[in-house]
Design a protein around this motif. Sequence first.
Motif, PDB file in Angstrom:
ATOM      1  N   PHE A  49       0.858  -1.185   0.000  1.00  0.00           N
ATOM      2  CA  PHE A  49       0.000   0.000   0.000  1.00  0.00           C
ATOM      3  C   PHE A  49       0.892   1.231   0.000  1.00  0.00           C
ATOM      4  CE2 PHE A  49      -2.059  -3.455   2.249  1.00  0.00           C
ATOM      5  CZ  PHE A  49      -3.297  -3.528   1.627  1.00  0.00           C
ATOM      6  N   PRO A  50       0.414   2.318  -0.578  1.00  0.00           N
ATOM      7  CA  PRO A  50       1.220   3.547  -0.516  1.00  0.00           C
ATOM      8  C   PRO A  50       1.324   4.043   0.924  1.00  0.00           C
ATOM      9  CG  PRO A  50      -0.929   3.964  -1.535  1.00  0.00           C
ATOM     10  CD  PRO A  50      -0.819   2.492  -1.345  1.00  0.00           C
ATOM     11  N   ASN A  51       2.499   4.508   1.269  1.00  0.00           N
ATOM     12  CA  ASN A  51       2.744   5.006   2.632  1.00  0.00           C
ATOM     13  C   ASN A  51       2.250   6.448   2.746  1.00  0.00           C
ATOM     14  OD1 ASN A  51       3.702   5.437   5.203  1.00  0.00           O
ATOM     15  ND2 ASN A  51       5.866   5.530   4.608  1.00  0.00           N
ATOM     16  N   ASP A  52       0.917   6.595   2.665  1.00  0.00           N
ATOM     17  CA  ASP A  52       0.328   7.935   2.621  1.00  0.00           C
ATOM     18  C   ASP A  52       0.521   8.715   3.920  1.00  0.00           C
ATOM     19  OD1 ASP A  52      -0.474   7.667   0.031  1.00  0.00           O
ATOM     20  OD2 ASP A  52      -2.505   6.967   0.529  1.00  0.00           O
ATOM     21  N   GLU A  53       0.706   7.982   5.022  1.00  0.00           N
ATOM     22  CA  GLU A  53       0.903   8.669   6.308  1.00  0.00           C
ATOM     23  C   GLU A  53       2.355   9.123   6.473  1.00  0.00           C
ATOM     24  OE1 GLU A  53      -1.856   9.104   7.955  1.00  0.00           O
ATOM     25  OE2 GLU A  53      -2.908   7.823   6.515  1.00  0.00           O
ATOM     26  N   HIS A  54       3.182   8.769   5.497  1.00  0.00           N
ATOM     27  CA  HIS A  54       4.615   9.094   5.576  1.00  0.00           C
ATOM     28  C   HIS A  54       5.222   8.582   6.880  1.00  0.00           C
ATOM     29  CE1 HIS A  54       3.950  11.368   1.960  1.00  0.00           C
ATOM     30  NE2 HIS A  54       3.005  12.047   2.557  1.00  0.00           N
ATOM     31  N   TYR A  55       4.826   7.348   7.214  1.00  0.00           N
ATOM     32  CA  TYR A  55       5.357   6.705   8.422  1.00  0.00           C
ATOM     33  C   TYR A  55       6.806   6.318   8.164  1.00  0.00           C
ATOM     34  CZ  TYR A  55       5.628   3.451  12.353  1.00  0.00           C
ATOM     35  OH  TYR A  55       5.996   2.803  13.502  1.00  0.00           O
ATOM     36  N   THR A  56       7.710   6.815   9.000  1.00  0.00           N
ATOM     37  CA  THR A  56       9.125   6.542   8.751  1.00  0.00           C
ATOM     38  C   THR A  56       9.798   5.891   9.961  1.00  0.00           C
ATOM     39  OG1 THR A  56       9.638   8.802   9.442  1.00  0.00           O
ATOM     40  CG2 THR A  56       9.429   8.393   7.070  1.00  0.00           C
ATOM     41  N   SER A  57       8.972   5.311  10.863  1.00  0.00           N
ATOM     42  CA  SER A  57       9.538   4.601  12.006  1.00  0.00           C
ATOM     43  C   SER A  57       9.476   3.103  11.755  1.00  0.00           C
ATOM     44  CB  SER A  57       8.785   4.972  13.291  1.00  0.00           C
ATOM     45  OG  SER A  57       8.911   6.358  13.528  1.00  0.00           O
ATOM     46  N   ALA A 115      11.250  -6.846  11.122  1.00  0.00           N
ATOM     47  CA  ALA A 115      10.951  -5.412  11.146  1.00  0.00           C
ATOM     48  C   ALA A 115      11.450  -4.740   9.867  1.00  0.00           C
ATOM     49  CB  ALA A 115      11.603  -4.744  12.357  1.00  0.00           C
ATOM     50  N   TYR A 116      10.770  -3.663   9.491  1.00  0.00           N
ATOM     51  CA  TYR A 116      11.257  -2.827   8.395  1.00  0.00           C
ATOM     52  C   TYR A 116      10.913  -1.385   8.687  1.00  0.00           C
ATOM     53  CZ  TYR A 116       6.536  -2.381   6.393  1.00  0.00           C
ATOM     54  OH  TYR A 116       5.208  -2.082   6.188  1.00  0.00           O
ATOM     55  N   ILE A 117      11.629  -0.501   8.036  1.00  0.00           N
ATOM     56  CA  ILE A 117      11.309   0.937   8.095  1.00  0.00           C
ATOM     57  C   ILE A 117      10.975   1.345   6.671  1.00  0.00           C
ATOM     58  CG2 ILE A 117      12.213   3.256   8.527  1.00  0.00           C
ATOM     59  CD1 ILE A 117      13.878   2.074  10.797  1.00  0.00           C
ATOM     60  N   PRO A 118       9.720   1.775   6.431  1.00  0.00           N
ATOM     61  CA  PRO A 118       9.270   1.971   5.056  1.00  0.00           C
ATOM     62  C   PRO A 118       9.882   3.194   4.368  1.00  0.00           C
ATOM     63  CG  PRO A 118       7.508   2.505   6.616  1.00  0.00           C
ATOM     64  CD  PRO A 118       8.667   2.005   7.424  1.00  0.00           C
ATOM     65  N   ASN A 119       9.857   3.131   3.052  1.00  0.00           N
ATOM     66  CA  ASN A 119      10.015   4.322   2.229  1.00  0.00           C
ATOM     67  C   ASN A 119       8.618   4.729   1.773  1.00  0.00           C
ATOM     68  OD1 ASN A 119      12.660   5.334   1.995  1.00  0.00           O
ATOM     69  ND2 ASN A 119      13.304   3.540   0.849  1.00  0.00           N
ATOM     70  N   ASP A 120       8.293   4.436   0.510  1.00  0.00           N
ATOM     71  CA  ASP A 120       6.970   4.845   0.011  1.00  0.00           C
ATOM     72  C   ASP A 120       5.956   3.706  -0.007  1.00  0.00           C
ATOM     73  OD1 ASP A 120       8.393   3.531  -1.884  1.00  0.00           O
ATOM     74  OD2 ASP A 120       7.850   4.856  -3.557  1.00  0.00           O
ATOM     75  N   LYS A 121       6.375   2.486   0.450  1.00  0.00           N
ATOM     76  CA  LYS A 121       5.438   1.361   0.445  1.00  0.00           C
ATOM     77  C   LYS A 121       5.359   0.716   1.826  1.00  0.00           C
ATOM     78  CE  LYS A 121       7.298  -0.455  -3.485  1.00  0.00           C
ATOM     79  NZ  LYS A 121       7.618  -1.473  -4.474  1.00  0.00           N
ATOM     80  N   ILE A 122       4.143   0.311   2.225  1.00  0.00           N
ATOM     81  CA  ILE A 122       3.977  -0.513   3.416  1.00  0.00           C
ATOM     82  C   ILE A 122       3.274  -1.796   2.988  1.00  0.00           C
ATOM     83  CG2 ILE A 122       3.949   1.417   5.047  1.00  0.00           C
ATOM     84  CD1 ILE A 122       0.898   1.227   5.058  1.00  0.00           C
ATOM     85  N   VAL A 123       3.324  -2.803   3.875  1.00  0.00           N
ATOM     86  CA  VAL A 123       2.751  -4.100   3.517  1.00  0.00           C
ATOM     87  C   VAL A 123       1.770  -4.515   4.607  1.00  0.00           C
ATOM     88  CG1 VAL A 123       4.555  -5.469   4.674  1.00  0.00           C
ATOM     89  CG2 VAL A 123       3.366  -6.426   2.684  1.00  0.00           C
ATOM     90  N   GLU A 155      13.184  -6.746   1.181  1.00  0.00           N
ATOM     91  CA  GLU A 155      13.992  -5.683   0.583  1.00  0.00           C
ATOM     92  C   GLU A 155      13.598  -5.475  -0.879  1.00  0.00           C
ATOM     93  OE1 GLU A 155      18.228  -6.459   0.310  1.00  0.00           O
ATOM     94  OE2 GLU A 155      18.630  -4.441   1.050  1.00  0.00           O
ATOM     95  N   GLU A 156      13.423  -6.595  -1.604  1.00  0.00           N
ATOM     96  CA  GLU A 156      13.076  -6.495  -3.024  1.00  0.00           C
ATOM     97  C   GLU A 156      11.664  -5.953  -3.235  1.00  0.00           C
ATOM     98  OE1 GLU A 156      13.778 -10.422  -4.591  1.00  0.00           O
ATOM     99  OE2 GLU A 156      15.879 -10.300  -3.967  1.00  0.00           O
ATOM    100  N   GLU A 157      10.712  -6.430  -2.422  1.00  0.00           N
ATOM    101  CA  GLU A 157       9.305  -6.098  -2.678  1.00  0.00           C
ATOM    102  C   GLU A 157       8.921  -4.716  -2.147  1.00  0.00           C
ATOM    103  OE1 GLU A 157       6.947  -8.230  -4.139  1.00  0.00           O
ATOM    104  OE2 GLU A 157       8.484  -9.718  -4.600  1.00  0.00           O
ATOM    105  N   LEU A 158       9.572  -4.281  -1.055  1.00  0.00           N
ATOM    106  CA  LEU A 158       9.155  -3.024  -0.420  1.00  0.00           C
ATOM    107  C   LEU A 158      10.124  -1.876  -0.682  1.00  0.00           C
ATOM    108  CD1 LEU A 158       8.001  -4.254   3.124  1.00  0.00           C
ATOM    109  CD2 LEU A 158       6.592  -3.776   1.131  1.00  0.00           C
ATOM    110  N   THR A 159      11.331  -2.192  -1.140  1.00  0.00           N
ATOM    111  CA  THR A 159      12.414  -1.193  -1.200  1.00  0.00           C
ATOM    112  C   THR A 159      12.330  -0.225  -0.012  1.00  0.00           C
ATOM    113  OG1 THR A 159      11.089   0.086  -2.796  1.00  0.00           O
ATOM    114  CG2 THR A 159      12.858  -1.293  -3.682  1.00  0.00           C
TER     115      THR A 159
END
Length: 207
Positions: free
Chosen positions: A77-85, A112-120, A151-155
């Motif tokens: 999903f697009p990281n519309d909340e700009h969550y960066t934690s 764990a991951y820290i998103p860029n523009d995509k969340i899962v 890493e590949e799917e979410l960058t």
Amino acid sequence: MSPPHLTQDDSVALENGNVTDPRVDQIAGHVKEIIRILGLCPDQDPNLINTDRRVARMYLDIFSGLDAGTQPKLTTFPNDEHYTSMVMEKEIAFYSMCAHHFVPFYGHGHIAYIPNDKIVGLSKLPRLLEFYARRPQIQERLTEQIASTLEEELTPQGVMVVIEARHLCVEMRGVKKPGAVTVTSAIRGIFLEKAVREEFLDLMRRR
Ligand SMILES: [Zn+2]
């Protein structure tokens, strides 16, 4: 209409969709031979009758991750909340089979991951662990495969995976060390920074 010569076990298999899988007969033939070589009577001992087929179907079940068709689709999903934690799923229980000895290893994964523009979707992280666990596996590779896929799917900005597991090949044979826990980790991107890694470990240990 049901197929002929179905045993009760076959009916269960039919529900699981593998009664027509030719590998059941192939694997069962070899399992029966192993039972015979061990000096047992697979056609007479009531506890061993059909064990060959039970083992065959069990293998096709617990090794279902070998079928690429079972790989979970990581809907993002697009990281519309700009969550960066950090997003972490921890204490994910799993069972796998040691590729070296074909006995179980089992424990928990922490992902764990820290998103860029995509969340899962959060349920995808346990499913990913389950998929890679359901095959003859080694813990190091299991850990890496989960990290690489994310890493590949979410960058993302980074990924970290820790797996803690008990190996029956260590506990019931070999060095016979009951309770020993093997810990592996895969660290990518921003998790290489000490402060981020420590936040992961702090969240992981917090009960
Ligand atoms: Zn082993």
